[in-house]
Design a protein around this motif. Structure first.
Motif, PDB file in Angstrom:
ATOM      1  N   ILE A  10      -6.768  -3.007  10.217  1.00  0.00           N
ATOM      2  CA  ILE A  10      -7.106  -1.693  10.785  1.00  0.00           C
ATOM      3  C   ILE A  10      -8.611  -1.572  11.034  1.00  0.00           C
ATOM      4  O   ILE A  10      -9.425  -1.913  10.167  1.00  0.00           O
ATOM      5  CB  ILE A  10      -6.627  -0.561   9.827  1.00  0.00           C
ATOM      6  CG1 ILE A  10      -5.093  -0.465   9.826  1.00  0.00           C
ATOM      7  CG2 ILE A  10      -7.269   0.781  10.151  1.00  0.00           C
ATOM      8  CD1 ILE A  10      -4.462   0.244  11.025  1.00  0.00           C
ATOM      9  N   GLU A  58      -5.216   5.423  15.485  1.00  0.00           N
ATOM     10  CA  GLU A  58      -5.852   4.312  14.775  1.00  0.00           C
ATOM     11  C   GLU A  58      -5.531   3.031  15.524  1.00  0.00           C
ATOM     12  O   GLU A  58      -4.414   2.866  16.027  1.00  0.00           O
ATOM     13  CB  GLU A  58      -5.323   4.209  13.330  1.00  0.00           C
ATOM     14  CG  GLU A  58      -5.777   5.376  12.481  1.00  0.00           C
ATOM     15  CD  GLU A  58      -5.343   5.244  11.017  1.00  0.00           C
ATOM     16  OE1 GLU A  58      -5.162   4.114  10.523  1.00  0.00           O
ATOM     17  OE2 GLU A  58      -5.180   6.305  10.388  1.00  0.00           O
ATOM     18  N   VAL A 106       6.619  -3.434  12.092  1.00  0.00           N
ATOM     19  CA  VAL A 106       5.428  -3.397  12.956  1.00  0.00           C
ATOM     20  C   VAL A 106       4.654  -4.703  12.824  1.00  0.00           C
ATOM     21  O   VAL A 106       4.796  -5.433  11.838  1.00  0.00           O
ATOM     22  CB  VAL A 106       4.478  -2.207  12.609  1.00  0.00           C
ATOM     23  CG1 VAL A 106       5.170  -0.870  12.800  1.00  0.00           C
ATOM     24  CG2 VAL A 106       3.903  -2.335  11.197  1.00  0.00           C
ATOM     25  N   LYS A 107       3.827  -4.972  13.839  1.00  0.00           N
ATOM     26  CA  LYS A 107       2.925  -6.116  13.759  1.00  0.00           C
ATOM     27  C   LYS A 107       1.832  -5.786  12.754  1.00  0.00           C
ATOM     28  O   LYS A 107       1.271  -4.679  12.789  1.00  0.00           O
ATOM     29  CB  LYS A 107       2.292  -6.388  15.122  1.00  0.00           C
ATOM     30  CG  LYS A 107       3.294  -6.870  16.146  1.00  0.00           C
ATOM     31  CD  LYS A 107       2.641  -6.991  17.516  1.00  0.00           C
ATOM     32  CE  LYS A 107       3.720  -7.251  18.546  1.00  0.00           C
ATOM     33  NZ  LYS A 107       3.231  -7.056  19.917  1.00  0.00           N
ATOM     34  N   VAL A 120       3.676   0.885   2.874  1.00  0.00           N
ATOM     35  CA  VAL A 120       3.631  -0.313   3.712  1.00  0.00           C
ATOM     36  C   VAL A 120       4.075  -1.506   2.874  1.00  0.00           C
ATOM     37  O   VAL A 120       3.589  -1.700   1.753  1.00  0.00           O
ATOM     38  CB  VAL A 120       2.198  -0.535   4.258  1.00  0.00           C
ATOM     39  CG1 VAL A 120       2.156  -1.752   5.171  1.00  0.00           C
ATOM     40  CG2 VAL A 120       1.690   0.706   4.990  1.00  0.00           C
ATOM     41  N   ALA A 170       1.168   9.443   3.583  1.00  0.00           N
ATOM     42  CA  ALA A 170       2.372   9.757   4.360  1.00  0.00           C
ATOM     43  C   ALA A 170       3.339   8.591   4.503  1.00  0.00           C
ATOM     44  O   ALA A 170       4.489   8.788   4.898  1.00  0.00           O
ATOM     45  CB  ALA A 170       1.971  10.239   5.756  1.00  0.00           C
ATOM     46  N   LYS A 187     -13.137   6.022   8.540  1.00  0.00           N
ATOM     47  CA  LYS A 187     -12.040   6.201   7.586  1.00  0.00           C
ATOM     48  C   LYS A 187     -12.491   5.747   6.205  1.00  0.00           C
ATOM     49  O   LYS A 187     -12.526   4.543   5.917  1.00  0.00           O
ATOM     50  CB  LYS A 187     -10.844   5.335   8.035  1.00  0.00           C
ATOM     51  CG  LYS A 187      -9.669   6.106   8.595  1.00  0.00           C
ATOM     52  CD  LYS A 187      -8.583   5.152   9.105  1.00  0.00           C
ATOM     53  CE  LYS A 187      -7.684   4.641   8.015  1.00  0.00           C
ATOM     54  NZ  LYS A 187      -6.629   5.585   7.619  1.00  0.00           N
ATOM     55  N   LEU A 209       5.018  -6.278   9.136  1.00  0.00           N
ATOM     56  CA  LEU A 209       5.089  -5.373   7.979  1.00  0.00           C
ATOM     57  C   LEU A 209       6.204  -4.365   8.226  1.00  0.00           C
ATOM     58  O   LEU A 209       6.619  -4.153   9.370  1.00  0.00           O
ATOM     59  CB  LEU A 209       3.773  -4.589   7.839  1.00  0.00           C
ATOM     60  CG  LEU A 209       2.493  -5.375   7.612  1.00  0.00           C
ATOM     61  CD1 LEU A 209       1.293  -4.424   7.657  1.00  0.00           C
ATOM     62  CD2 LEU A 209       2.530  -6.089   6.249  1.00  0.00           C
ATOM     63  N   TYR A 222       0.843  -1.196   0.000  1.00  0.00           N
ATOM     64  CA  TYR A 222       0.000   0.000   0.000  1.00  0.00           C
ATOM     65  C   TYR A 222       0.870   1.234   0.000  1.00  0.00           C
ATOM     66  O   TYR A 222       1.924   1.247   0.635  1.00  0.00           O
ATOM     67  CB  TYR A 222      -0.848  -0.039   1.279  1.00  0.00           C
ATOM     68  CG  TYR A 222      -1.754   1.139   1.510  1.00  0.00           C
ATOM     69  CD1 TYR A 222      -2.948   1.278   0.814  1.00  0.00           C
ATOM     70  CD2 TYR A 222      -1.415   2.118   2.443  1.00  0.00           C
ATOM     71  CE1 TYR A 222      -3.771   2.367   1.036  1.00  0.00           C
ATOM     72  CE2 TYR A 222      -2.248   3.213   2.672  1.00  0.00           C
ATOM     73  CZ  TYR A 222      -3.418   3.325   1.959  1.00  0.00           C
ATOM     74  OH  TYR A 222      -4.239   4.399   2.175  1.00  0.00           O
ATOM     75  N   GLU A 278       0.507   5.904  13.493  1.00  0.00           N
ATOM     76  CA  GLU A 278       1.602   6.753  13.975  1.00  0.00           C
ATOM     77  C   GLU A 278       1.105   7.798  14.971  1.00  0.00           C
ATOM     78  O   GLU A 278      -0.091   8.104  15.023  1.00  0.00           O
ATOM     79  CB  GLU A 278       2.284   7.465  12.796  1.00  0.00           C
ATOM     80  CG  GLU A 278       1.416   8.520  12.127  1.00  0.00           C
ATOM     81  CD  GLU A 278       2.153   9.282  11.005  1.00  0.00           C
ATOM     82  OE1 GLU A 278       1.959   8.908   9.832  1.00  0.00           O
ATOM     83  OE2 GLU A 278       2.895  10.238  11.315  1.00  0.00           O
ATOM     84  N   VAL A 289      -1.698  -5.568  11.369  1.00  0.00           N
ATOM     85  CA  VAL A 289      -3.046  -5.579  11.941  1.00  0.00           C
ATOM     86  C   VAL A 289      -4.071  -5.395  10.836  1.00  0.00           C
ATOM     87  O   VAL A 289      -3.748  -4.940   9.738  1.00  0.00           O
ATOM     88  CB  VAL A 289      -3.252  -4.449  12.992  1.00  0.00           C
ATOM     89  CG1 VAL A 289      -2.293  -4.579  14.153  1.00  0.00           C
ATOM     90  CG2 VAL A 289      -3.190  -3.064  12.353  1.00  0.00           C
ATOM     91  N   GLY A 336       0.227   5.090   1.015  1.00  0.00           N
ATOM     92  CA  GLY A 336      -0.721   6.078   1.523  1.00  0.00           C
ATOM     93  C   GLY A 336      -0.202   7.476   1.301  1.00  0.00           C
ATOM     94  O   GLY A 336       0.746   7.685   0.534  1.00  0.00           O
ATOM     95  N   HIS A 344       1.549  -1.672  17.927  1.00  0.00           N
ATOM     96  CA  HIS A 344       2.055  -2.488  16.814  1.00  0.00           C
ATOM     97  C   HIS A 344       3.581  -2.441  16.706  1.00  0.00           C
ATOM     98  O   HIS A 344       4.166  -3.188  15.929  1.00  0.00           O
ATOM     99  CB  HIS A 344       1.404  -2.065  15.491  1.00  0.00           C
ATOM    100  CG  HIS A 344       1.869  -0.747  14.949  1.00  0.00           C
ATOM    101  ND1 HIS A 344       1.600  -0.356  13.656  1.00  0.00           N
ATOM    102  CD2 HIS A 344       2.569   0.266  15.517  1.00  0.00           C
ATOM    103  CE1 HIS A 344       2.133   0.846  13.460  1.00  0.00           C
ATOM    104  NE2 HIS A 344       2.728   1.245  14.562  1.00  0.00           N
TER     105      HIS A 344
END
Ligand code: ADP
Ligand code: UDP
Length: 237
Positions: free
Chosen positions: A86, A179, A81-82, A15, A12, A123, A24, A8, A193, A84, A10, A69
């Motif tokens: 979202i 989030e 990070v783990k 991933v 900012a 979202k 991830l 992905y 973040e 998830v 985004g 995460h």
């Protein structure tokens, strides 16, 4: 940990998958957007600051008993990070009136609340992230009633931790967005973040804005403001 295909991109962050299906890599960019992507720009060095600030704050939060995460900082801009799923809600906590709250309710920016408030936005870029309440979130099957209770408890808990911490840095925590996500076993953890992109941070003495509002409102000195809050955080963490 090897970076595999991009999952992905985004506004900012990017991933990426890794060799481990439960982990991830997030890669923080200098790109900045506001007003649902209508305003676009770059804040030089922002990705590095947001990555490091978010990681330091997440570790602090984790120590206080709220799961996150965060796994490991890999480089200036990259963090493991783990993974998830979202919960598609922006969870917004406010201590002081500002931004959309001030606009919506006609309240001057800077009015201090007796108790912090919480609100949720669904979202969904196409719908423009509409406001929703707990009942709407459950009706839309965005989260269960139990998950909503846990998210609220965690969000107010994060506020107490961060409010106290920033106070020690001479910074007032006005409001912020969180989030949350579910691990494979359903555990709710804090994700995404925590940075000047997602928090309003005002100098406690002067009231100067030290966050993304400098970009949103063309106030200038954006890079300096991000660097200043990062400096204060490092001195006090
Ligand atoms: P946006 O999607 O709003 O443009 P970003 O550029 O920050 O935001 O993209 C990061 C994306 O990664 C967001 O959609 C966010 O919800 C998601 N995300 C954050 N943390 C995790 C995680 N631990 N696992 C999976 N997705 C995550
Ligand atoms: N926020 C965010 N992402 C969003 C919307 C809001 O990180 O998509 C943060 C914002 O930085 C501020 C808080 O959430 O710290 C409250 O934002 P507000 O609702 O006032 O939104 P505005 O319209 O002013 O961005």
């Amino acid at each position: 940990m090897n970076k595999r295909e991009q999952l992905y991109e985004g506004k900012a962050k990017k991933v990426f998958k890794t060799d481990d299906e439960n982990l991830l890599i997030v890669d923080y960019k200098d790109d900045a957007t506001a007003f649902n992507g209508l305003k676009k720009g770059t804040i030089a060095g922002k990705g590095v600051i947001n990555n490091k600030m978010s990681n330091l704050l997440m570790q602090k939060i984790e120590k206080e008993g709220i799961p996150t995460h965060f796994v490991k900082e890999l480089s200036d801009r990259e963090t493991l990070v783990k993974k998830v799923s979202i919960v598609p809600l922006e969870v917004i906590i406010r201590n002081i009136a500002a931004g959309s709250f001030s606009k919506r309710y006609g309240v001057e920016e800077g009015v201090v609340f007796e108790e912090p408030t919480i609100e949720f936005s669904y979202k969904n870029d196409e719908l423009g992230d509409p406001l929703c309440n707990t009942y709407h979130a459950i009706a839309l099957k965005l989260a269960t009633a139990d998950e909503m209770e846990r998210i609220k408890k965690y969000a107010f808990g994060v506020n107490e931790i961060l409010k106290e911490f920033w106070k020690g840095c001479g910074v007032t925590l006005v409001d912020f967005k969180l989030e949350f996500g579910r691990l494979a076993d359903g555990t709710i953890v804090l994700a995404d973040e925590i940075s000047p992109d997602t928090c309003r941070l005002w100098d406690s003495k002067t009231g100067e804005k030290l966050d993304k509002d400098r970009f949103r409102r063309d106030l200038g000195g954006v890079e300096d403001a991000y660097a200043e809050v990062m400096k204060r955080l490092k001195e006090n963490i």
